[in-house]
Design an enzyme around this catalytic site. Structure first.
Site, PDB file in Angstrom:
ATOM      1  N   CYS A   2      18.472 -23.619 -19.999  1.00  0.00           N
ATOM      2  CA  CYS A   2      18.561 -23.186 -21.398  1.00  0.00           C
ATOM      3  C   CYS A   2      19.555 -22.028 -21.499  1.00  0.00           C
ATOM      4  O   CYS A   2      19.892 -21.406 -20.495  1.00  0.00           O
ATOM      5  CB  CYS A   2      17.203 -22.703 -21.879  1.00  0.00           C
ATOM      6  SG  CYS A   2      15.926 -23.950 -21.680  1.00  0.00           S
ATOM      7  N   ARG A  27      24.802 -25.293 -20.941  1.00  0.00           N
ATOM      8  CA  ARG A  27      23.596 -24.972 -20.155  1.00  0.00           C
ATOM      9  C   ARG A  27      22.422 -25.876 -20.504  1.00  0.00           C
ATOM     10  O   ARG A  27      21.455 -25.978 -19.762  1.00  0.00           O
ATOM     11  CB  ARG A  27      23.180 -23.514 -20.394  1.00  0.00           C
ATOM     12  CG  ARG A  27      24.178 -22.506 -19.898  1.00  0.00           C
ATOM     13  CD  ARG A  27      23.711 -21.123 -20.243  1.00  0.00           C
ATOM     14  NE  ARG A  27      22.513 -20.750 -19.521  1.00  0.00           N
ATOM     15  CZ  ARG A  27      22.503 -20.160 -18.333  1.00  0.00           C
ATOM     16  NH1 ARG A  27      23.628 -19.881 -17.753  1.00  0.00           N
ATOM     17  NH2 ARG A  27      21.369 -19.854 -17.746  1.00  0.00           N
ATOM     18  N   TRP A  75      17.145 -27.120 -22.825  1.00  0.00           N
ATOM     19  CA  TRP A  75      17.169 -28.307 -21.979  1.00  0.00           C
ATOM     20  C   TRP A  75      15.726 -28.499 -21.539  1.00  0.00           C
ATOM     21  O   TRP A  75      15.180 -27.682 -20.807  1.00  0.00           O
ATOM     22  CB  TRP A  75      18.079 -28.066 -20.775  1.00  0.00           C
ATOM     23  CG  TRP A  75      18.273 -29.257 -19.910  1.00  0.00           C
ATOM     24  CD1 TRP A  75      19.063 -30.350 -20.161  1.00  0.00           C
ATOM     25  CD2 TRP A  75      17.677 -29.493 -18.628  1.00  0.00           C
ATOM     26  NE1 TRP A  75      18.990 -31.238 -19.125  1.00  0.00           N
ATOM     27  CE2 TRP A  75      18.152 -30.743 -18.173  1.00  0.00           C
ATOM     28  CE3 TRP A  75      16.783 -28.779 -17.828  1.00  0.00           C
ATOM     29  CZ2 TRP A  75      17.774 -31.286 -16.945  1.00  0.00           C
ATOM     30  CZ3 TRP A  75      16.408 -29.326 -16.616  1.00  0.00           C
ATOM     31  CH2 TRP A  75      16.903 -30.565 -16.179  1.00  0.00           C
ATOM     32  N   ASN A 100      14.327 -18.459 -21.316  1.00  0.00           N
ATOM     33  CA  ASN A 100      14.963 -19.361 -20.350  1.00  0.00           C
ATOM     34  C   ASN A 100      14.203 -19.207 -19.049  1.00  0.00           C
ATOM     35  O   ASN A 100      14.061 -18.098 -18.552  1.00  0.00           O
ATOM     36  CB  ASN A 100      16.433 -18.972 -20.159  1.00  0.00           C
ATOM     37  CG  ASN A 100      17.090 -19.739 -19.023  1.00  0.00           C
ATOM     38  OD1 ASN A 100      16.673 -20.863 -18.716  1.00  0.00           O
ATOM     39  ND2 ASN A 100      18.100 -19.160 -18.417  1.00  0.00           N
ATOM     40  N   GLY A 101      13.694 -20.313 -18.486  1.00  0.00           N
ATOM     41  CA  GLY A 101      12.942 -20.246 -17.237  1.00  0.00           C
ATOM     42  C   GLY A 101      11.706 -21.119 -17.332  1.00  0.00           C
ATOM     43  O   GLY A 101      11.631 -22.013 -18.180  1.00  0.00           O
ATOM     44  N   GLU A 485      30.510 -37.876  -3.455  1.00  0.00           N
ATOM     45  CA  GLU A 485      30.876 -37.133  -4.662  1.00  0.00           C
ATOM     46  C   GLU A 485      31.428 -38.085  -5.729  1.00  0.00           C
ATOM     47  O   GLU A 485      31.117 -37.951  -6.915  1.00  0.00           O
ATOM     48  CB  GLU A 485      31.890 -36.038  -4.287  1.00  0.00           C
ATOM     49  CG  GLU A 485      32.463 -35.235  -5.438  1.00  0.00           C
ATOM     50  CD  GLU A 485      31.427 -34.524  -6.304  1.00  0.00           C
ATOM     51  OE1 GLU A 485      30.251 -34.467  -5.942  1.00  0.00           O
ATOM     52  OE2 GLU A 485      31.818 -34.067  -7.392  1.00  0.00           O
ATOM     53  N   LYS A 489      29.792 -38.619  -9.440  1.00  0.00           N
ATOM     54  CA  LYS A 489      30.547 -38.457 -10.702  1.00  0.00           C
ATOM     55  C   LYS A 489      30.377 -39.694 -11.574  1.00  0.00           C
ATOM     56  O   LYS A 489      30.150 -39.591 -12.776  1.00  0.00           O
ATOM     57  CB  LYS A 489      32.052 -38.253 -10.446  1.00  0.00           C
ATOM     58  CG  LYS A 489      32.493 -36.932  -9.892  1.00  0.00           C
ATOM     59  CD  LYS A 489      32.402 -35.761 -10.835  1.00  0.00           C
ATOM     60  CE  LYS A 489      31.066 -35.086 -10.724  1.00  0.00           C
ATOM     61  NZ  LYS A 489      30.953 -34.011  -9.747  1.00  0.00           N
ATOM     62  N   GLU A 492      26.813 -39.828 -13.038  1.00  0.00           N
ATOM     63  CA  GLU A 492      26.534 -38.784 -14.022  1.00  0.00           C
ATOM     64  C   GLU A 492      27.122 -39.080 -15.384  1.00  0.00           C
ATOM     65  O   GLU A 492      26.475 -38.876 -16.398  1.00  0.00           O
ATOM     66  CB  GLU A 492      27.192 -37.470 -13.572  1.00  0.00           C
ATOM     67  CG  GLU A 492      26.413 -36.666 -12.622  1.00  0.00           C
ATOM     68  CD  GLU A 492      27.192 -35.405 -12.302  1.00  0.00           C
ATOM     69  OE1 GLU A 492      26.692 -34.332 -12.632  1.00  0.00           O
ATOM     70  OE2 GLU A 492      28.289 -35.483 -11.725  1.00  0.00           O
ATOM     71  N   HIS A 508      24.629 -52.636   8.092  1.00  0.00           N
ATOM     72  CA  HIS A 508      23.208 -52.426   8.378  1.00  0.00           C
ATOM     73  C   HIS A 508      22.342 -52.606   7.138  1.00  0.00           C
ATOM     74  O   HIS A 508      21.204 -52.148   7.106  1.00  0.00           O
ATOM     75  CB  HIS A 508      22.994 -51.041   8.996  1.00  0.00           C
ATOM     76  CG  HIS A 508      23.714 -50.873  10.291  1.00  0.00           C
ATOM     77  ND1 HIS A 508      23.396 -51.588  11.423  1.00  0.00           N
ATOM     78  CD2 HIS A 508      24.788 -50.107  10.625  1.00  0.00           C
ATOM     79  CE1 HIS A 508      24.215 -51.258  12.402  1.00  0.00           C
ATOM     80  NE2 HIS A 508      25.078 -50.359  11.936  1.00  0.00           N
ATOM     81  N   LYS A 609      24.116 -27.918 -17.124  1.00  0.00           N
ATOM     82  CA  LYS A 609      25.152 -27.369 -16.250  1.00  0.00           C
ATOM     83  C   LYS A 609      24.552 -26.482 -15.160  1.00  0.00           C
ATOM     84  O   LYS A 609      24.904 -26.611 -14.003  1.00  0.00           O
ATOM     85  CB  LYS A 609      26.162 -26.583 -17.091  1.00  0.00           C
ATOM     86  CG  LYS A 609      27.323 -26.024 -16.296  1.00  0.00           C
ATOM     87  CD  LYS A 609      28.252 -27.122 -15.849  1.00  0.00           C
ATOM     88  CE  LYS A 609      29.373 -26.624 -14.976  1.00  0.00           C
ATOM     89  NZ  LYS A 609      29.950 -27.719 -14.163  1.00  0.00           N
TER      90      LYS A 609
HETATM   91  C1  F6R Z   1      27.360 -32.515 -10.503  1.00  0.00           C
HETATM   92  C2  F6R Z   1      26.931 -31.155 -10.682  1.00  0.00           C
HETATM   93  C3  F6R Z   1      25.649 -30.723 -10.076  1.00  0.00           C
HETATM   94  C4  F6R Z   1      25.788 -29.309  -9.501  1.00  0.00           C
HETATM   95  C5  F6R Z   1      24.428 -28.805  -9.004  1.00  0.00           C
HETATM   96  C6  F6R Z   1      24.538 -27.456  -8.344  1.00  0.00           C
HETATM   97  O1  F6R Z   1      28.572 -32.787 -11.132  1.00  0.00           O
HETATM   98  O2  F6R Z   1      27.582 -30.379 -11.331  1.00  0.00           O
HETATM   99  O3  F6R Z   1      25.222 -31.618  -9.102  1.00  0.00           O
HETATM  100  O4  F6R Z   1      26.716 -29.342  -8.477  1.00  0.00           O
HETATM  101  O5  F6R Z   1      23.527 -28.738 -10.066  1.00  0.00           O
HETATM  102  O6  F6R Z   1      25.052 -26.517  -9.246  1.00  0.00           O
HETATM  103  P1  F6R Z   1      25.728 -25.181  -8.728  1.00  0.00           P
HETATM  104  O7  F6R Z   1      26.968 -25.564  -8.003  1.00  0.00           O
HETATM  105  O8  F6R Z   1      25.990 -24.391  -9.980  1.00  0.00           O
HETATM  106  O9  F6R Z   1      24.728 -24.519  -7.829  1.00  0.00           O
END
Ligand code: F6R
Length: 614
Positions: A2, A27, A75, A100-101, A485, A489, A492, A508, A609
């Site tokens: 949040c 966020r 969120w 937030n929390g 990765e 992407k 997501e 396998h 985020k």
């Molecule tokens: C994927 C993504 C998340 C962050 C993860 C860790 O695109 O952004 O998987 O990498 O939530 O976030 P940070 O790097 O801020 O600790």
């Protein structure tokens, strides 16, 4: 997760609150709300589901205005996204709170409050906070004291902004386990979860420490530490520019951030590479003794940052350091055997990821020698709690799917690995390999630029995913985490189920999935594993699989439309920096597939985020 913003001024602060919420929407974004003390000294509130823009319309329609207020973008954790669950929460028309929390003992508090006659209007864990403050205000009208008593009864993590009808000139804020900054203007003061929310109004700010509580007034802010002693917190000047948070000519932040990587990597490198070595003093005055003392490496992170850790393992091991990698959410609940000469490295874009922070705290208890973080946010909790911090200097990353943060993390990790290597492979001097590595680092921005030139081709290839629901990503060695990765992407932002495999694992099990409906994306740089990877490509081809291969021209791999194989050539690169370069086409691929699928690229469903709760 949040985002919180608040303000007290001698003017209507609702536009500042709305602007702050918009800047922090990354966020969390399932609902938003705002509360002010209006000219009749009543708490007036608007809340809506969806984006901040819907809240903005409501605020305009209702002519909400006031000189003091708080706002929140949510969120959902406890309770679905709905107007009732949106913050700010209000108790008896007298107190309003944004949180937030997560409050872990909310059920117990709710039971006690129901017995006292409090009425609940939401399913959130946060609502207990506002009732508890209202309860403590019965003893005295001092809002700060009521908040102090309340937080003493909370278990969990919180950053709070509180306003109260009977304290019209005071905003009270406090934090534990979630970030909060105070921004100082001329006769006006602001609060926010992070400085990016306030860049249109202030530059000067301070970061609250764990357990701090502050009374924020127009002219004077007083901060108390967790023991109730009045303290000063260092005043900082933000270097964020509002351009960083603007789209410019791009449609999406993710698109902008992919294209910014030439610049962001230049900034990661800036001032850190000398003629023939890494200038490790640029990592901080304590860097040298810490690196000298390091025998082993432990890397811990989440999500994309974890993938950066997985790539870095190959570098550290090759340079002679025993290395172990783990996701933070698992590490924090294990009882590992610790070699005290191990450098504990966390990697995080935000520096506020709850699992990563908890892992660092746990590592300190376990007796790791030193901690180092690779992070993008200088004022973050992770940076403040680590012995050493290497900032990635990527600039604010707004798109939820991490792009430039990842490649700059890789660059920072490679610099660190080269600095450590000099202790194992070259003594104090310099050798040819070190020289080559340092020179390769210098070429990175230009090579990123070359890789970005493939966008038009990748846009064409993305069409192959239009009607697909699944995909496989293959890589070997340090490119296996790059395949991971790439798959993350795609998942997501286009909601296509994608899985990554070390290409040798295909036979396998996953080979059973391969048919013409399963696109297979292959990362094929010219490295020592290329011939093995080519055999894996043949295994897929023989089963009628459709492949998109990102390959070095020297690989000899060619597009063969009849066989359903598209090869996109990536300009030749040294195998150490190849993982950084091969990330670019995978980012572009997921971006263009998401455009075709019509998803919300910057704000994919269900994600936030910064994941500041467990
Ligand atoms: C994927 C993504 C998340 C962050 C993860 C860790 O695109 O952004 O998987 O990498 O939530 O976030 P940070 O790097 O801020 O600790």
């Amino acid at each position: 997760m949040c985002g919180i913003v608040g303000a007290i001024a001698n003017r209507d602060i609702t536009p500042v609150l709305i602007d702050g919420l918009k800047r922090m929407e990354y966020r969390g974004y399932d609902s938003a709300g705002l509360a002010v003390l209006n000219s009749e000294r009543q708490i007036a509130r608007e809340r809506s589901t969806g984006r901040v823009a819907s809240l903005e319309s409501l605020v305009k329609e209702s002519n909400l205005s006031g000189n003091i207020g708080i706002a929140h973008t949510r969120w959902a954790t406890h309770g679905k996204p709905s107007v009732d669950n949106a913050h700010p929460h209000i108790s008896k028309g007298s107190v309003s709170v944004v949180h937030n929390g997560i409050i872990e003992n909310h059920e117990e508090l709710r039971r006690q409050q129901l017995a006292k006659g409090y009425k609940f209007t939401s399913e959130t864990d946060s609502e207990v906070i506002v009732h508890q403050i209202e309860f403590h205000l019965k003893d005295s009208d001092n809002l700060c004291e009521a908040v102090q008593k309340t937080v003493a009864e909370l278990e969990g993590a919180y950053a709070l902004g509180v306003i109260c009808r009977n304290n019209p000139n005071t905003l009270v804020v406090t934090r534990r386990g979630a970030p909060l900054v105070i921004g100082f203007g001329k006769d006006e003061t602001f609060i926010a979860s992070d400085m990016s929310a306030l860049i249109s109004v202030v530059r000067e700010y301070c970061v609250l420490e764990e357990g701090d509580i502050a009374t924020v007034r127009t002219g004077k802010t007083t901060i108390y530490n967790e023991h109730g002693t009045e303290v000063e917190r260092e005043r900082l000047t933000s270097s964020l520019s509002s351009d960083d948070a603007e789209l410019g000519d791009y449609r999406y932040f993710m698109e902008k951030e992919i294209h910014e990587q030439t610049r962001s990597i230049t900034e990661t490198l800036e001032g850190r590479i000398g003629k023939d070595s890494i200038l490790e003093l640029a990592f901080g005055p304590e860097a040298r003794p810490i690196l000298n003392d390091t025998q082993e490496i432990k890397l811990v992170a989440c999500g994309t940052s974890y993938h950066a850790a997985c790539v870095a393992r190959y570098w550290f091991e090759e340079f002679g350091f025993k290395t172990d990698v783990e996701v933070a959410s698992e590490f924090r609940y294990r009882t590992p055997v610790v070699n005290p000469k191990t450098l504990f490295i966390t990697i995080s874009q935000s520096g506020e990821t709850a699992d990563t922070l908890a892992a660092l705290q746990y590592a300190k208890k376990l007796g790791f020698a030193h901690s180092l973080c690779i992070c993008n946010v200088p004022e973050s909790s992770l940076v403040r709690q680590s012995d050493l911090a290497i900032m990635t200097h990527a600039g604010p990353e707004i798109g939820v799917a991490s792009t430039k943060a990842f490649t700059t993390q890789l660059v920072a990790l490679l610099m660190l690995a080269i600095a450590l290597r000099s202790r194992r492979c070259a003594g104090d001097g310099c050798d040819q390999q070190q020289l080559d590595l340092v020179n390769e680092l210098r070429t990175l921005p230009a090579k990123i630029d070359d890789a970005l030139q493939n966008e038009a081709l990748i846009e064409q290839v993305a069409k192959q995913f239009e009607d697909k629901n699944h995909a496989l990503f293959l890589g070997r060695g340090a490119h296996y985490p790059i395949a991971m990765e790439g798959a993350l992407k795609l998942k997501e932002i286009s909601y296509i189920h994608a899985e990554a495999y070390a290409a040798g694992e295909l036979k396998h099990g996953p080979l059973a999935l391969v048919d013409e409906n399963m696109p297979v994306v292959v990362v094929a740089p010219n490295d020592t594993l290329l011939e093995k990877l080519k055999s894996n490509i043949e295994e897929v081809r023989a089963r009628g699989g459709r492949m998109i291969v990102f390959a070095d021209p020297a690989s000899g791999l060619k597009t063969d439309e009849d066989e359903g194989m598209t090869v996109i050539n990536i300009a030749p690169v040294n195998s150490y920096i190849a993982p950084i370069i091969y990330t670019i086409p995978l980012q572009l691929l997921s971006f263009h597939v998401a455009l075709i699928k019509g998803t919300d690229v910057d704000k994919p469903r269900n994600l936030a985020k910064s994941v500041t709760v467990e």
